[in-house]
Design a protein around this motif. Structure first.
Motif, short mmCIF file in Angstrom:
data_model
loop_
_atom_site.label_atom_id
_atom_site.label_comp_id
_atom_site.label_asym_id
_atom_site.label_seq_id
_atom_site.Cartn_x
_atom_site.Cartn_y
_atom_site.Cartn_z
N ASP A 246 -7.05 -4.64 3.98
CA ASP A 246 -6.32 -5.81 3.50
C ASP A 246 -6.63 -7.04 4.35
O ASP A 246 -6.70 -8.16 3.83
N TYR B 255 -2.71 7.42 -4.56
CA TYR B 255 -2.87 6.18 -3.78
C TYR B 255 -2.76 4.96 -4.70
O TYR B 255 -3.28 4.95 -5.82
N TRP C 99 2.96 -1.48 4.21
CA TRP C 99 2.14 -0.26 4.15
C TRP C 99 3.05 0.94 4.34
O TRP C 99 3.83 1.00 5.31
N SER D 8 -6.61 1.52 8.28
CA SER D 8 -6.25 1.37 6.87
C SER D 8 -5.94 -0.08 6.49
O SER D 8 -6.53 -0.63 5.56
N GLU E 192 -2.69 0.53 -4.22
CA GLU E 192 -2.69 -0.68 -3.40
C GLU E 192 -2.64 -1.89 -4.31
O GLU E 192 -3.44 -2.02 -5.24
N HIS F 60 0.40 5.11 0.37
CA HIS F 60 -0.70 5.91 0.92
C HIS F 60 -0.29 7.37 1.02
O HIS F 60 0.38 7.77 1.97
N VAL G 103 0.86 -1.19 0.00
CA VAL G 103 0.00 0.00 0.00
C VAL G 103 0.89 1.24 0.00
O VAL G 103 1.77 1.38 0.87
#
Length: 359
Positions: A208, A260, A251, A204, A262, A148, A146
């Motif tokens: 996942d 962003y 992350w 966050s 992912e 972010h 991720v």
């Protein structure tokens, strides 16, 4: 279905207001509630809700709706408890709560917990393909990355209404109550590093965790946790999957990253299923599913159907037709337990105090 909204902040304004505006075939928003009267009025004006409140208790007592959609920040446990006790159906954005005790205190009722990525068409397609391959037993590993950027940069397009009319003492008391909840989860002596990790896990990384629940089941053990960078800039988590193989989550909070991103890669015996998610606040931006199979064959699959919208329709079907949601109380509790295991593993590795439920 007549509904009430609790929380009129960023996610409500950027996501739920436009979706509820175009799904008036399913929903009529009759009441809104926020600590800020400014935000309640702004959202009420956009959705045509005439009943506007700054107190959840007052809104529930007045009634006039069948269901409550809980979108405020922080723990949702107390709001959900009150709504269920009032006989209302509830759609609650993740996380359901900050402690296991809050979940245990919830009465029986119709409760769906919102993890919109579970309703993403690309995720559902990946589930179908994985089932054809043999399910969790075919997985070698699930690797998540991720990237972010700041919330402000992700929401700059939305022109959000800001609140400046909430009493400072009220905000301070709410923050103190939330700190106490985290202390119940982690122990009074848990240092800020452990608390911050718990916050990221529930705020966050839980997305996942929710995908792992769908693909493999929740991990029963956390083997390794590390953090690095300023103000918890990066987190790494790994451990065994419940049936076969291992998972890893990396992350990274990158304030100035362009957008962003992912990536969830499911490596199985015959290839890879790779999901790449865009920024969650961009309506109808498709997730890309890349299927890698024998002979280096690569197939990309996309669907612009909005995951948040599918989730809302699923809530309507749950309340009116009894169709079970993808995450109920039990699933939400699993994510809280996994987040506590993450915090506990990190504390043990670094010889830090841990107590409360996580002990």
């Amino acid at each position: 279905m007549r509904i009430a909204l609790v929380g009129c902040g960023a996610v409500t304004q950027a996501v739920y207001v436009p979706l509820l505006s175009r799904r008036r075939d399913l929903f009529e928003v009759v009441a809104v509630c926020d600590l800020s009267r400014t935000l309640a009025d702004a959202v009420g004006d956009r959705l045509g809700a005439t009943s506007r409140h700054t107190s959840v208790e007052d809104m529930l007592a007045e009634g006039g709706f069948e269901a409550v959609v809980v979108l405020n920040s922080g723990s949702h446990g107390e709001t959900v408890r009150r709504a269920l006790e009032g006989g209302y159906a509830v759609l609650c954005e993740k996380p359901l709560a900050l402690t296991r005790a809050e979940v245990a205190a919830l009465p029986e009722g119709r409760l769906m917990v919102g993890y919109m990525k579970q309703y993403d068409p690309a995720v559902r397609r990946a589930e179908e393909l994985l089932a054809e391959l043999g399910g969790p037993g075919a997985i070698r590993s699930v690797d998540v990355t991720v990237l972010h950027p700041s919330g402000a940069s992700q929401l700059a397009f939305a022109n959000l209404q800001q609140a400046h009319d909430v009493d400072a003492d009220l905000l301070a008391s709410l923050r103190a109550a939330e700190t106490e909840l985290v202390s119940r989860a982690l122990g009074e002596s848990a240092p800020e590093s452990v608390r911050a990790l718990y916050g990221v896990s529930l705020g966050s990384i839980c997305h996942d965790l929710s995908l792992l629940r769908r693909f493999t089941g929740s991990p029963r053990e956390i083997s390794y946790v590390e953090t690095w960078g300023e103000q918890l800039g990066s987190v790494e988590i790994s451990g065994p999957l419940p049936v076969r193989g291992r998972f890893s989550v990396r992350w990274h909070y990158l304030e100035d990253y362009p957008a962003y991103r992912e990536t969830v890669a499911i490596h199985h015996d015959k290839g890879t299923l790779e999901l790449v998610f865009p920024a969650p606040y961009l309506m109808n931006a498709p997730t890309t599913l890349t299927v890698v199979s024998g002979g280096e064959s690569r197939t990309e699959w996309r669907d612009v159907t909005e995951a948040f919208e599918v989730q809302l329709a699923a809530f309507h079907a749950y309340v009116n037709e009894g169709k079970q949601p993808l995450t109920d109380v039990a699933g939400a509790l699993e994510d809280i337990v996994t987040a506590q295991r993450i915090a506990a593993r990190y504390a043990v590795q670094h010889d830090l105090p841990i107590g409360g439920e996580s002990a």
